[in-house]
Design a protein around this motif. Sequence first.
Motif, PDB file in Angstrom:
ATOM      1  N   GLY A 175       0.801  -1.210   0.000  1.00  0.00           N
ATOM      2  CA  GLY A 175       0.000   0.000   0.000  1.00  0.00           C
ATOM      3  C   GLY A 175       0.837   1.264   0.000  1.00  0.00           C
ATOM      4  O   GLY A 175       0.498   2.253  -0.648  1.00  0.00           O
ATOM      5  N   ALA A 176       1.990   1.245   0.706  1.00  0.00           N
ATOM      6  CA  ALA A 176       2.801   2.451   0.846  1.00  0.00           C
ATOM      7  C   ALA A 176       3.433   2.874  -0.467  1.00  0.00           C
ATOM      8  O   ALA A 176       3.464   4.061  -0.799  1.00  0.00           O
ATOM      9  CB  ALA A 176       3.883   2.238   1.898  1.00  0.00           C
ATOM     10  N   VAL A 177       3.966   1.916  -1.242  1.00  0.00           N
ATOM     11  CA  VAL A 177       4.623   2.291  -2.492  1.00  0.00           C
ATOM     12  C   VAL A 177       3.615   2.672  -3.570  1.00  0.00           C
ATOM     13  O   VAL A 177       3.976   3.239  -4.595  1.00  0.00           O
ATOM     14  CB  VAL A 177       5.520   1.143  -3.014  1.00  0.00           C
ATOM     15  CG1 VAL A 177       6.591   0.795  -2.002  1.00  0.00           C
ATOM     16  CG2 VAL A 177       4.697  -0.090  -3.373  1.00  0.00           C
ATOM     17  N   ALA A 178       2.331   2.356  -3.338  1.00  0.00           N
ATOM     18  CA  ALA A 178       1.293   2.670  -4.319  1.00  0.00           C
ATOM     19  C   ALA A 178       0.700   4.061  -4.110  1.00  0.00           C
ATOM     20  O   ALA A 178      -0.319   4.389  -4.696  1.00  0.00           O
ATOM     21  CB  ALA A 178       0.190   1.618  -4.254  1.00  0.00           C
ATOM     22  N   GLY A 179       1.330   4.865  -3.263  1.00  0.00           N
ATOM     23  CA  GLY A 179       0.820   6.207  -3.031  1.00  0.00           C
ATOM     24  C   GLY A 179      -0.281   6.274  -2.000  1.00  0.00           C
ATOM     25  O   GLY A 179      -0.930   7.312  -1.851  1.00  0.00           O
ATOM     26  N   ARG A 180      -0.489   5.185  -1.250  1.00  0.00           N
ATOM     27  CA  ARG A 180      -1.546   5.160  -0.234  1.00  0.00           C
ATOM     28  C   ARG A 180      -0.953   5.218   1.177  1.00  0.00           C
ATOM     29  O   ARG A 180      -1.512   4.643   2.120  1.00  0.00           O
ATOM     30  CB  ARG A 180      -2.391   3.892  -0.395  1.00  0.00           C
ATOM     31  CG  ARG A 180      -3.204   3.866  -1.682  1.00  0.00           C
ATOM     32  CD  ARG A 180      -3.932   2.544  -1.873  1.00  0.00           C
ATOM     33  NE  ARG A 180      -4.915   2.668  -2.949  1.00  0.00           N
ATOM     34  CZ  ARG A 180      -6.171   3.005  -2.778  1.00  0.00           C
ATOM     35  NH1 ARG A 180      -6.615   3.269  -1.570  1.00  0.00           N
ATOM     36  NH2 ARG A 180      -6.990   3.100  -3.793  1.00  0.00           N
ATOM     37  N   GLN A 181       0.189   5.905   1.297  1.00  0.00           N
ATOM     38  CA  GLN A 181       0.871   5.933   2.584  1.00  0.00           C
ATOM     39  C   GLN A 181       0.042   6.585   3.680  1.00  0.00           C
ATOM     40  O   GLN A 181       0.168   6.234   4.855  1.00  0.00           O
ATOM     41  CB  GLN A 181       2.234   6.635   2.449  1.00  0.00           C
ATOM     42  CG  GLN A 181       2.173   8.096   2.053  1.00  0.00           C
ATOM     43  CD  GLN A 181       2.185   8.294   0.558  1.00  0.00           C
ATOM     44  OE1 GLN A 181       1.911   7.367  -0.187  1.00  0.00           O
ATOM     45  NE2 GLN A 181       2.495   9.504   0.111  1.00  0.00           N
ATOM     46  N   ILE A 182      -0.828   7.536   3.325  1.00  0.00           N
ATOM     47  CA  ILE A 182      -1.662   8.183   4.344  1.00  0.00           C
ATOM     48  C   ILE A 182      -2.677   7.189   4.906  1.00  0.00           C
ATOM     49  O   ILE A 182      -2.854   7.082   6.126  1.00  0.00           O
ATOM     50  CB  ILE A 182      -2.379   9.414   3.757  1.00  0.00           C
ATOM     51  CG1 ILE A 182      -1.360  10.451   3.285  1.00  0.00           C
ATOM     52  CG2 ILE A 182      -3.312  10.026   4.790  1.00  0.00           C
ATOM     53  CD1 ILE A 182      -1.970  11.665   2.630  1.00  0.00           C
ATOM     54  N   ALA A 183      -3.343   6.442   4.018  1.00  0.00           N
ATOM     55  CA  ALA A 183      -4.325   5.456   4.468  1.00  0.00           C
ATOM     56  C   ALA A 183      -3.651   4.351   5.278  1.00  0.00           C
ATOM     57  O   ALA A 183      -4.187   3.895   6.298  1.00  0.00           O
ATOM     58  CB  ALA A 183      -5.049   4.855   3.262  1.00  0.00           C
TER      59      ALA A 183
END
Length: 402
Positions: free
Chosen positions: A335-343
């Motif tokens: 999830g983090a490398v996919a640009g969803r680090q905030i979620a």
Amino acid sequence: MKRKALGAVIAQAAQAGIGLLLQILVARLLGIEEYGRFAILYGVVIVATAVVTGLIGDSLVVLDRSKRTIRAGLEAMLLMTSVLLAIGSFLIAWLTGFSDAWESTLFALALAAFAVEEIVRRLLIAHMSFVRTAITDVAGFLVALAIILTVHVTGTLSLAAFLGGIAAGQVVATFIGWVLVPRADRHLVGLRGADIAAVWRYGMWRGLQQVLRPSLFTVLRLLVLAGAGLTAVGLLEAARTYTSPLILVIGGLSSFLFVRFADQHKAGKSGSVREADRVVVFLLAGTVVMSAIAVVLIPWVSPLLFDVEVDPLAVIAWLAYGMSVAIVTPYGALGAVAGRQIAVFLIRLSDTLLAIIAVIVMIALGAEPSTLPFALAVASMLGGLGLRWLVVAGGQSERPAR
């Protein structure tokens, strides 16, 4: 890829093994009560290092550090963060009376040295140079060990001497690691025009996420300290340290997966939820086997390591927590490398707060300290399920972090 994954485990094993040996030395040479104090200080160092790892280390893996402005931003962020963390840790340790001025100074120096050395490690990891990473860590440990044993021979060994030895070892490791970084990536640039904002936008959330787990451990230690004293902290920490080989395997694969998923996104590909599922199944199977071995060996191994027999219930509780980490790690990396680090951060923050609330309730109800890691395990497993839902819901629409 299997060879690189094995290298990641070896590198993590070296780092975690060094931490384990340092804690064993404190417990054996200074006693279980001083070990409890060291565990709190060392826990703060790990928290600070986690901030640097997420804020700068993960950013240099995901962002394009070949750009001069990005590289300058990474350098500026490392300088500011390490200095601020060192000053803050000194003031807190000294003003609260937890350590005297000299010990607090050495504590701050060790913390800053850890922060800088961690970024050199992350540069090596970004190139998947895991063996070189292990060499760097071992070299630093040998320097620290030589200093500690030399002071011990003189009969003046103290916790301050341990901290000073660790600081010196990390400085040496930094220089050795820098030499081992591939030549193309082994250069510094001026700070003029540093794009600190780009590093902050991505790294802030990763830094906050990375700090959650060590912060949770620190809060747990402080709660046990308030409720049961330093000896209870030392015994609970000994049980956690005893189970640390399990976490080091998971941590090594986490580093590998993060770099792998980041490379896939840079190449325009999307990380696979199915691949993350396979990793989770593998980690859980390995966790069960390692847990069974760890429990059987308690009567023989723990007295040898810590000069006391750890509580089997505490060991089982920490092993349960290790299983929860196996569930969380792959989905969090994806999830983090996919640009969803905030979620990803919000989910991890939620399960961390849930764990703290559960621990407070258990202590209020008179629960034994050895049972508290079970609360951490349940909350973490719930977070892992939430992360899997996140990456499944994102599907192929996930976009790379800018």
